[in-house]
Design an enzyme around this catalytic site. Structure first.
Site, PDB file in Angstrom:
ATOM      1  N   SER A  72     -43.251   2.863  16.531  1.00  0.00           N
ATOM      2  CA  SER A  72     -43.431   1.481  16.094  1.00  0.00           C
ATOM      3  C   SER A  72     -44.260   1.469  14.825  1.00  0.00           C
ATOM      4  CB  SER A  72     -44.144   0.664  17.187  1.00  0.00           C
ATOM      5  OG  SER A  72     -44.596  -0.580  16.682  1.00  0.00           O
TER       6      SER A  72
ATOM      7  N   SER B 267      -2.114  -5.361  11.842  1.00  0.00           N
ATOM      8  CA  SER B 267      -2.555  -4.365  10.863  1.00  0.00           C
ATOM      9  C   SER B 267      -4.040  -4.458  10.551  1.00  0.00           C
ATOM     10  CB  SER B 267      -1.742  -4.498   9.583  1.00  0.00           C
ATOM     11  OG  SER B 267      -2.175  -3.559   8.622  1.00  0.00           O
TER      12      SER B 267
ATOM     13  N   HIS C 193     -31.438  -1.734  42.843  1.00  0.00           N
ATOM     14  CA  HIS C 193     -31.923  -3.007  42.302  1.00  0.00           C
ATOM     15  C   HIS C 193     -33.202  -2.783  41.488  1.00  0.00           C
ATOM     16  CE1 HIS C 193     -29.119  -4.946  45.152  1.00  0.00           C
ATOM     17  NE2 HIS C 193     -29.583  -4.068  46.018  1.00  0.00           N
TER      18      HIS C 193
ATOM     19  N   GLN D 133       9.957  -1.251  15.200  1.00  0.00           N
ATOM     20  CA  GLN D 133       9.276  -0.851  13.971  1.00  0.00           C
ATOM     21  C   GLN D 133       7.911  -0.238  14.257  1.00  0.00           C
ATOM     22  OE1 GLN D 133       7.523  -3.635  10.793  1.00  0.00           O
ATOM     23  NE2 GLN D 133       9.569  -3.197   9.997  1.00  0.00           N
TER      24      GLN D 133
ATOM     25  N   ASP E  57       0.804  -1.214   0.000  1.00  0.00           N
ATOM     26  CA  ASP E  57       0.000   0.000   0.000  1.00  0.00           C
ATOM     27  C   ASP E  57       0.845   1.276   0.000  1.00  0.00           C
ATOM     28  OD1 ASP E  57       0.910  -0.533   2.546  1.00  0.00           O
ATOM     29  OD2 ASP E  57      -0.964  -0.032   3.563  1.00  0.00           O
TER      30      ASP E  57
END
Length: 472
Positions: A276, A321, A146, A228, A76
């Site tokens: 709806s 990648s 709760h 790298q 690329d």
């Protein structure tokens, strides 16, 4: 090209520009030019006319042509170098650089600019939360633990609760921004060998070149010892911070969905909106549901990021990648969609005081059971005895209300008639009247939240007024 649903449907134009294929190529070309100019300033023979030629064509981005080149080169970056060189008619770019000297730095620039964008939207959300908390600070609601009625609180306090979580996350988010490091120009294995060769071993010039790159990128600091690639634990920190940033808003959205079910609040319902296709009366909390969905997506990307952290082979490899090409942009698209939707909800949401008051009256005797228990203890009853008596009558009252034999909560009357509690009905009713609006320290807590938000906004004054786009 198959569209990215997160980008096309939910993300803002500003974020899409950062991560678009065209936007990335432009960033790459600008980085190449920044490096070439810095190399020229440091003594490399790079003609001015070449730099001018590159500058003149840097916006001529033909994705199809680049793609065709990549199908031949199977690389690329090489395809994009050839494309830019042919457009300019020169070969003066990428000197002493590897592919990762280009791609790592550009990807980090995309991440860094996206972090700044998300920070500003967080500030905008906090500003709205503080305003709403102030406006609803006196709106007493039935607090729930709760998802069961517990004690009285206020809607403003509830907003401040989720808002403070967002403030806490923002603090760590800003630290990430302030300490974010870019990889820099490190070469194939991190030793900067090729740049040193270009400058005849002059390490001072190589250091100045890297400093110039960092200045171009606008990123605070540079990694010193990398190979790298930069550590993928940094990507994990980024995605993790987005998950954390979305946690308070996601909890708020889920709570607003629950409130909508009780008809005490809603996210708003726009003119012409349909809840709806089958049930005309429905007004679904679709935006809040979307916020929760975005947070789920973010947690999925966090799992992807975690799989890359700690998986580096020697000085680097490219197994990460394909994951990062999906994970990094989509994590930001999801986060951006979450905050765009959150801001829309905060601008349009409603509360319904009449329904809230009806709910409060129904639950109030139950909400005051701890207050009644403390009054009984003060009157000389053992704490556990008081707890047992109140629990016995409370459960019986609940059963009768649910069974339909009661239309009004008569817990106070039942407690007054029990000789085990030395509290008569007038005393209990007095407690009820005195505590109808007693929400403890909620007003002061809201005030503290609003003050803290004001300090945040003062640091980023332009961010607070951000207006979300017109979301679907």
């Amino acid at each position: 090209m198959i569209p990215n649903v997160l980008a096309e449907r939910y993300a803002s134009p500003a974020l899409k520009d950062i991560w678009s294929p065209e936007g990335r190529i432009l960033l790459e070309r600008e980085l190449w030019l920044a490096v070439a100019r810095a190399q020229k300033d440091l003594g490399l023979d790079i003609p001015d006319e070449a730099l001018e030629a590159y500058e003149a064509v840097k916006n001529q981005i033909n994705l199809e042509s680049i793609d065709a080149r990549e199908r031949i080169t199977r690389h690329d970056v090489k395809a994009r170098i050839e494309e830019f060189n042919d457009l300019a008619g020169h070969e003066q770019l990428h000197k002493g650089m590897t592919s990762r000297d280009l791609t790592e730095n550009v990807e980090q620039l995309q991440v860094y600019r996206s972090l700044l964008l998300m920070r500003d939207k967080t500030v905008a959300a906090l500003a709205r939360l503080a305003k709403l908390a102030t406006e609803t600070g006196d709106l007493v609601i039935t607090g729930r633990t709760h998802n069961v009625a517990a004690q009285s609180t206020t809607f403003g306090k509830r907003l401040a609760m989720f808002g403070e979580e967002l403030i806490d996350a923002l603090g760590r988010f800003e630290h990430l921004i302030a300490s974010y490091c870019v990889r820099g120009l490190k070469g194939a294995v991190g030793t900067q060998l090729d740049q040193l060769s270009l400058f005849d071993g002059d390490s001072a010039k190589v250091a100045q070149l890297e400093k110039s790159l960092a200045s171009h990128l606008g990123i605070p600091d540079v990694w010193e010892n990398v190979g790298q690639v930069y550590p993928r634990s940094l990507d994990f920190a980024v995605v993790s911070s987005l998950v954390e940033l979305g946690s308070g808003p996601s909890s708020f959205a889920k709570t607003l969905r629950l409130m909508a079910g009780h008809e005490t609040a809603s996210e708003g319902f726009a003119p012409g909106q349909t809840g709806s296709s089958a049930m005309p009366h429905k007004m679904n909390s679709r935006s809040c549901e979307r916020i929760n969905g975005f947070h789920a997506i973010l947690k999925g990307h966090l799992a992807m990021a975690s799989s890359l952290a700690g998986d580096q082979w020697n000085e680097g490899d490219v197994s990460c990648s394909v994951v990062r090409r999906v994970m990094l942009p989509d994590a930001f698209f999801a986060s951006d969609g979450l905050f765009e939707t959150l801001l829309t909800v905060l601008d349009q949401m409603d509360t319904y005081p009449a329904v809230i008051e009806k709910e409060n009256l129904h639950y109030l005797p139950f909400l005051l059971t701890t207050t009644i228990m403390m009054a009984a203890v003060k009157a000389g009853v053992g704490r556990e005895t008081a707890h047992h008596v109140i629990k016995e009558h409370a459960l019986a009252t609940v059963a009768d209300l649910r069974g339909g034999s009661l239309t009004k909560n008569d817990l106070l009357e039942r407690l007054a008639a029990d000789d085990r509690l030395p509290l008569d009905l007038p005393a209990l009713e007095s407690l009820l009247d005195a505590n109808k609006t007693n929400t403890g320290n909620a007003p002061a807590q809201i005030e503290s939240f609003v003050k803290t938000v004001a300090e945040v906004v003062a640091k980023h004054p332009d961010a607070a007024s951000y207006t979300p786009g017109d979301i679907l």
